[in-house]
Design an enzyme around this catalytic site. Structure first.
Site, PDB file in Angstrom:
ATOM      1  N   SER A 141      31.682  48.873  24.357  1.00  0.00           N
ATOM      2  CA  SER A 141      31.849  49.345  22.984  1.00  0.00           C
ATOM      3  C   SER A 141      30.644  48.923  22.169  1.00  0.00           C
ATOM      4  O   SER A 141      30.003  47.891  22.456  1.00  0.00           O
ATOM      5  CB  SER A 141      33.097  48.711  22.377  1.00  0.00           C
ATOM      6  OG  SER A 141      33.180  49.040  21.003  1.00  0.00           O
ATOM      7  N   TYR A 154      38.732  41.611  20.191  1.00  0.00           N
ATOM      8  CA  TYR A 154      38.323  42.841  20.886  1.00  0.00           C
ATOM      9  C   TYR A 154      36.802  42.842  21.060  1.00  0.00           C
ATOM     10  O   TYR A 154      36.286  43.071  22.156  1.00  0.00           O
ATOM     11  CB  TYR A 154      38.761  44.069  20.085  1.00  0.00           C
ATOM     12  CG  TYR A 154      38.229  45.360  20.661  1.00  0.00           C
ATOM     13  CD1 TYR A 154      38.785  45.906  21.815  1.00  0.00           C
ATOM     14  CD2 TYR A 154      37.144  46.023  20.077  1.00  0.00           C
ATOM     15  CE1 TYR A 154      38.282  47.083  22.368  1.00  0.00           C
ATOM     16  CE2 TYR A 154      36.638  47.194  20.618  1.00  0.00           C
ATOM     17  CZ  TYR A 154      37.206  47.724  21.758  1.00  0.00           C
ATOM     18  OH  TYR A 154      36.696  48.879  22.300  1.00  0.00           O
TER      19      TYR A 154
HETATM   20  O1  NJP Z   1      41.559  54.864  24.556  1.00  0.00           O
HETATM   21  P1  NJP Z   1      42.980  55.413  24.979  1.00  0.00           P
HETATM   22  P2  NJP Z   1      40.057  55.334  24.868  1.00  0.00           P
HETATM   23  N1  NJP Z   1      45.923  48.949  33.132  1.00  0.00           N
HETATM   24  O2  NJP Z   1      43.942  54.477  24.353  1.00  0.00           O
HETATM   25  C1  NJP Z   1      44.583  52.740  29.988  1.00  0.00           C
HETATM   26  C2  NJP Z   1      36.608  51.974  24.790  1.00  0.00           C
HETATM   27  N2  NJP Z   1      36.195  52.401  23.438  1.00  0.00           N
HETATM   28  O3  NJP Z   1      40.005  56.429  25.838  1.00  0.00           O
HETATM   29  O4  NJP Z   1      47.972  52.461  31.091  1.00  0.00           O
HETATM   30  C3  NJP Z   1      45.543  50.208  33.408  1.00  0.00           C
HETATM   31  O5  NJP Z   1      43.087  56.865  24.701  1.00  0.00           O
HETATM   32  C4  NJP Z   1      45.530  53.703  29.279  1.00  0.00           C
HETATM   33  O6  NJP Z   1      46.537  54.206  30.132  1.00  0.00           O
HETATM   34  P3  NJP Z   1      48.064  53.667  30.210  1.00  0.00           P
HETATM   35  C5  NJP Z   1      37.926  51.235  24.803  1.00  0.00           C
HETATM   36  O7  NJP Z   1      37.770  49.873  24.471  1.00  0.00           O
HETATM   37  C6  NJP Z   1      36.863  53.354  22.751  1.00  0.00           C
HETATM   38  O8  NJP Z   1      39.369  55.497  23.591  1.00  0.00           O
HETATM   39  O9  NJP Z   1      48.752  54.815  30.878  1.00  0.00           O
HETATM   40  N3  NJP Z   1      45.216  51.101  32.477  1.00  0.00           N
HETATM   41  C7  NJP Z   1      44.592  54.845  28.939  1.00  0.00           C
HETATM   42  O10 NJP Z   1      44.409  55.691  30.045  1.00  0.00           O
HETATM   43  C8  NJP Z   1      38.332  51.410  26.236  1.00  0.00           C
HETATM   44  O11 NJP Z   1      37.782  50.430  27.069  1.00  0.00           O
HETATM   45  C9  NJP Z   1      36.446  53.710  21.464  1.00  0.00           C
HETATM   46  O12 NJP Z   1      48.498  53.374  28.815  1.00  0.00           O
HETATM   47  C10 NJP Z   1      45.301  50.709  31.185  1.00  0.00           C
HETATM   48  C11 NJP Z   1      43.275  54.130  28.657  1.00  0.00           C
HETATM   49  O13 NJP Z   1      43.368  52.834  29.251  1.00  0.00           O
HETATM   50  C12 NJP Z   1      37.744  52.774  26.602  1.00  0.00           C
HETATM   51  O14 NJP Z   1      36.824  53.105  25.578  1.00  0.00           O
HETATM   52  C13 NJP Z   1      35.339  53.094  20.908  1.00  0.00           C
HETATM   53  C14 NJP Z   1      45.712  49.421  30.815  1.00  0.00           C
HETATM   54  C15 NJP Z   1      43.037  53.971  27.165  1.00  0.00           C
HETATM   55  O15 NJP Z   1      42.996  55.235  26.569  1.00  0.00           O
HETATM   56  C16 NJP Z   1      38.749  53.894  26.712  1.00  0.00           C
HETATM   57  O16 NJP Z   1      39.519  53.975  25.508  1.00  0.00           O
HETATM   58  C17 NJP Z   1      34.680  52.131  21.616  1.00  0.00           C
HETATM   59  C18 NJP Z   1      46.024  48.529  31.850  1.00  0.00           C
HETATM   60  N4  NJP Z   1      46.437  47.281  31.603  1.00  0.00           N
HETATM   61  C19 NJP Z   1      35.108  51.790  22.888  1.00  0.00           C
HETATM   62  N5  NJP Z   1      45.690  49.335  29.460  1.00  0.00           N
HETATM   63  C20 NJP Z   1      37.141  54.726  20.647  1.00  0.00           C
HETATM   64  N6  NJP Z   1      38.063  55.498  21.207  1.00  0.00           N
HETATM   65  O17 NJP Z   1      36.845  54.864  19.443  1.00  0.00           O
HETATM   66  C21 NJP Z   1      45.276  50.528  29.010  1.00  0.00           C
HETATM   67  O18 NJP Z   1      33.629  51.542  21.054  1.00  0.00           O
HETATM   68  N7  NJP Z   1      45.043  51.370  30.038  1.00  0.00           N
END
Ligand code: NJP
Length: 238
Positions: A141, A154
């Site tokens: 990020s 975070y």
């Molecule tokens: O977020 P979201 P993003 N084990 O909430 C999964 C970074 N980022 O796509 O487990 C396995 O739509 C969750 O799936 P589920 C951010 O820090 C973003 O934006 O089914 N999986 C879902 O597929 C992150 O590292 C922004 O709930 C786990 C996914 O993760 C990355 O981008 C800005 C899990 C999250 O999807 C993807 O985030 C930035 C676990 N324990 C960085 N916990 C932004 N969107 O603005 C969660 O600077 N997941």
């Protein structure tokens, strides 16, 4: 097809950035192992990929759990024979002043955002080292390059990911393995709906597909060239 016959593990592939990466990499010919906790969403991804002629294994699992990680890596190798690309994307943020953040919330962010990256890297690298090739892309990020009010922990997890990424890069480049941290600003996903008090408007921020396109660039440069740290910003967010 830029990733024909490559094998990619994508964590957090059930929605958002991870799903966009899984779909784009599959479109470019990669076989996908998709990991997340929500099975219904993973099944939708698998159907989408298979409808366009791709191959996809899905794993309901938690990236912070060592046994889940070992299973994904082992079954990917058993089924597809190799691992060319690892995308450590799963992550989340809790937006709160530090005095309100609980110790459990601290532990959960560290576990998913950092321990998960460590575990997947640890278990995938031996295969890449044996192959003498591989690409690891850590979705970090912009918060891992500066401080963010009300997102101290975070931000710290993403600084940790960036430090880990750069150190691992030095450790394994002699095996022709490229390791990158891709640091997006605001992206229009579920994440930005929950994190941040004053998010920029949806149509001005990045789309998950923009991050996927950047990840594809990292994964498809000639092997001699490595993008090791990249910040991807929305051009005009306000
Ligand atoms: O977020 P979201 P993003 N084990 O909430 C999964 C970074 N980022 O796509 O487990 C396995 O739509 C969750 O799936 P589920 C951010 O820090 C973003 O934006 O089914 N999986 C879902 O597929 C992150 O590292 C922004 O709930 C786990 C996914 O993760 C990355 O981008 C800005 C899990 C999250 O999807 C993807 O985030 C930035 C676990 N324990 C960085 N916990 C932004 N969107 O603005 C969660 O600077 N997941």
């Amino acid at each position: 097809m830029l990733l024909k016959d490559k094998v990619a593990i994508v964590t957090g592939a059930s929605r958002g950035i991870g799903k966009a990466i899984a779909l784009l990499f599959s479109k470019e010919g990669a076989k996908i192992s998709a990991v997340a906790r929500t099975e219904e969403d993973l099944k939708k991804l698998k159907s989408e990929i298979e409808a366009s002629g791709g191959e996809c294994l899905i794993f309901k699992g938690d990236v912070s759990k060592e046994d889940d990680v070992k299973k994904v890596v082992q079954e990917t190798v058993d089924k597809f024979g190799r691992i060319d690309i690892l995308v450590n994307n799963a992550g989340f943020g809790i937006y709160k002043p530090v005095v309100e953040l609980t110790a459990e919330e601290f532990d959960s962010m560290v576990a998913v955002n950092f321990r998960g990256v460590f575990l997947f890297t640890k278990y995938v690298l031996p295969y890449m080292m044996k192959q003498n090739s591989g690409v690891i892309i850590n979705i970090s990020s912009i918060a891992g390059t500066l401080g963010v009010k009300n997102m101290a922990v975070y931000s710290a997890t993403k600084w940790a990911v960036n430090g880990f990424t750069e150190s691992i890069m030095h450790e394994v480049r002699e095996y022709n393995i490229r390791v990158a941290s891709l640091c997006p600003g605001s992206v229009d996903t579920n994440f930005s709906n929950v994190a941040g008090s004053n998010p920029p408007s949806r149509d001005k921020v990045l789309k998950p597909e923009d991050v996927a396109q950047t990840a594809l660039l990292i994964a498809t440069l000639p092997e001699r060239a490595m993008l090791s740290h990249l910040i991807l910003r929305p051009t005009n967010p306000r």
